[in-house]
Enzyme design. Structure first.
Site, PDB file in Angstrom:
ATOM      1  N   ASP A 186      32.388  37.698  38.883  1.00  0.00           N
ATOM      2  CA  ASP A 186      30.928  37.731  38.877  1.00  0.00           C
ATOM      3  C   ASP A 186      30.408  36.414  38.307  1.00  0.00           C
ATOM      4  O   ASP A 186      31.172  35.592  37.801  1.00  0.00           O
ATOM      5  CB  ASP A 186      30.404  38.945  38.114  1.00  0.00           C
ATOM      6  CG  ASP A 186      30.773  38.944  36.639  1.00  0.00           C
ATOM      7  OD1 ASP A 186      31.196  37.890  36.124  1.00  0.00           O
ATOM      8  OD2 ASP A 186      30.646  39.991  35.996  1.00  0.00           O
ATOM      9  N   ASP A 228      32.491  47.710  42.662  1.00  0.00           N
ATOM     10  CA  ASP A 228      33.219  47.555  41.399  1.00  0.00           C
ATOM     11  C   ASP A 228      32.524  48.394  40.342  1.00  0.00           C
ATOM     12  O   ASP A 228      31.320  48.630  40.429  1.00  0.00           O
ATOM     13  CB  ASP A 228      33.245  46.090  40.948  1.00  0.00           C
ATOM     14  CG  ASP A 228      31.931  45.700  40.268  1.00  0.00           C
ATOM     15  OD1 ASP A 228      31.878  45.737  39.020  1.00  0.00           O
ATOM     16  OD2 ASP A 228      30.956  45.380  40.972  1.00  0.00           O
TER      17      ASP A 228
END
EC number: 2.4.2.29
Length: 374
Positions: A92, A270
């Site tokens: 991320d 996720d």
């Protein structure tokens, strides 16, 4: 080897199944990515994560930049070598964690200045620095730097935030493309913003499509708006994104969230839930979640889930798992985490097969009937 490609093998309604091809391997979709926040999927060895069926894991830019540091990871050979995982890693951008430090950060056009939660040291995280950190880590799928505003803010605030995120997306694209060899073997995903507003989501999707990305994430959901509002947004948001690219719903979610999102055209997910829940004594099963601290399991010699082939279910009883968690033994967290990751991967595999065979609606109905039967 292919840098990045995505092929849809079958559709059933809005649901899709396919595969992403990358240099470090294939990612079957719909895919669930276990979260390896600090270069580890908590309570799991990487070989056991792979054995659960995971094709890809997620690493966290914010935590890794602070400890052990992206430059150190690079000197040690990159994140894959550092943690012993040889398959794809998505990182991320660090934006979500930084934005959550509401009392410790300042947002400007340049980026976000924040104080480390570890030692109070000051840092600037910008689109360019985020791309640099993810390059140093050696990420396979890099995420654009963005701002994730709360959905309950006024529309004009959300609009301004989205517009800045789109400018940051352009800067992320430029910085990624300047990354040399890393850019030639990795992929960059854009992140759609706009909270729950269909018009703002469309503006964001169009801006991202004009820039051009390998895949597109749906950001700004699962941040407290509730499942009903999330699903209402997913009724339109995935369809605003290019159909020939993977769609990634960030930070989601519970098993029934995954089924509902796949139903609406999402390909990737996720979430920390299976690992965090495992550490806290909760097991996910086809008949709903179980709290293994509950006294009703104290003398139950059966497995967690009779349908589950994971090592926990094939070797250990509910009574033993109850004992471990009541005693505070670390093995309890390890065994439930392993089971939960297997359960999530079995759920994804079941959805992939159902879509391929044109029976996804029946699969979803059966899942909900059993999961909510309690």
């Amino acid at each position: 080897m292919t840098r990045f490609s995505f092929k849809i093998h079958a559709t059933d309604g809005k649901a899709r199944t396919g595969a992403i091809q990358m240099m470090r391997g294939e990612i079957r979709t719909p895919a669930f990515m276990p979260v390896g926040t600090a270069a580890t999927v908590k309570a799991m060895k990487v070989e056991d994560v792979r054995a659960s069926g995971a094709d890809i894991i997620l690493g966290n830019t914010y935590h890794l930049m602070l400890r052990p540091g992206a430059e150190r990871v690079a000197r040690l050979g990159g994140l894959h070598k550092f943690m012993g995982w040889d398959r794809p890693i998505l990182t991320d951008s660090g934006g979500y964690q930084v934005m959550s430090l509401s009392d410790l950060r300042k947002i400007t056009e340049e980026g976000v200045t924040f104080a480390s939660h570890l030692d109070g040291s000051r840092h600037l995280l910008s689109p360019e620095r985020s791309m640099e950190i993810q390059r140093l880590l050696g990420s396979d799928i890099v995420m654009c730097f963005d701002e994730c505003p709360r959905a309950d803010q006024p529309r004009e605030v959300i609009a301004r935030s989205m517009e800045m995120s789109m400018r940051w997306a352009r800067r992320s694209r430029d910085a990624f493309d300047a990354g040399g060899e890393h850019a030639e073997r990795s992929a960059l995903f854009g992140i759609q913003q706009g909270a729950l507003d269909e018009g703002l989501r469309k503006t964001s999707a169009d801006a991202l499509t004009d820039i051009g990305f390998d895949g597109y994430a749906i950001g700004g959901l699962a941040v407290g708006e509730g499942q009903e509002a999330m699903f209402a947004t997913l009724d339109f948001a995935p369809q605003q994104l290019p159909a020939d690219r993977p769609r990634y719903l960030m930070g989601v979610g519970k098993p029934d969230d995954l089924v509902g999102a796949v139903e609406r055209g999402v390909d990737m997910f996720d979430c920390v839930l299976p690992t965090r829940s495992g550490r806290n004594g909760q097991a996910f099963t086809w008949n709903g979640p179980l709290n293994m601290r509950n006294a009703r399991h104290a003398e139950d010699t059966g497995p967690l889930d009779e349908r589950c082939p994971c090592p926990t279910c094939t070797k250990y009883s509910r009574a033993y798992l109850h004992h471990l968690h009541k005693s505070g033994e670390m093995l309890g967290a390890m065994l439930l985490t392993e089971h939960n990751l297997w359960f999530y991967q079995q759920l994804m595999a079941g959805m992939r097969a159902a879509i391929a065979e044109g029976r996804f609606a029946a699969f979803a109905a059966d899942f909900r009937r059993d999961y909510f039967a309690r």
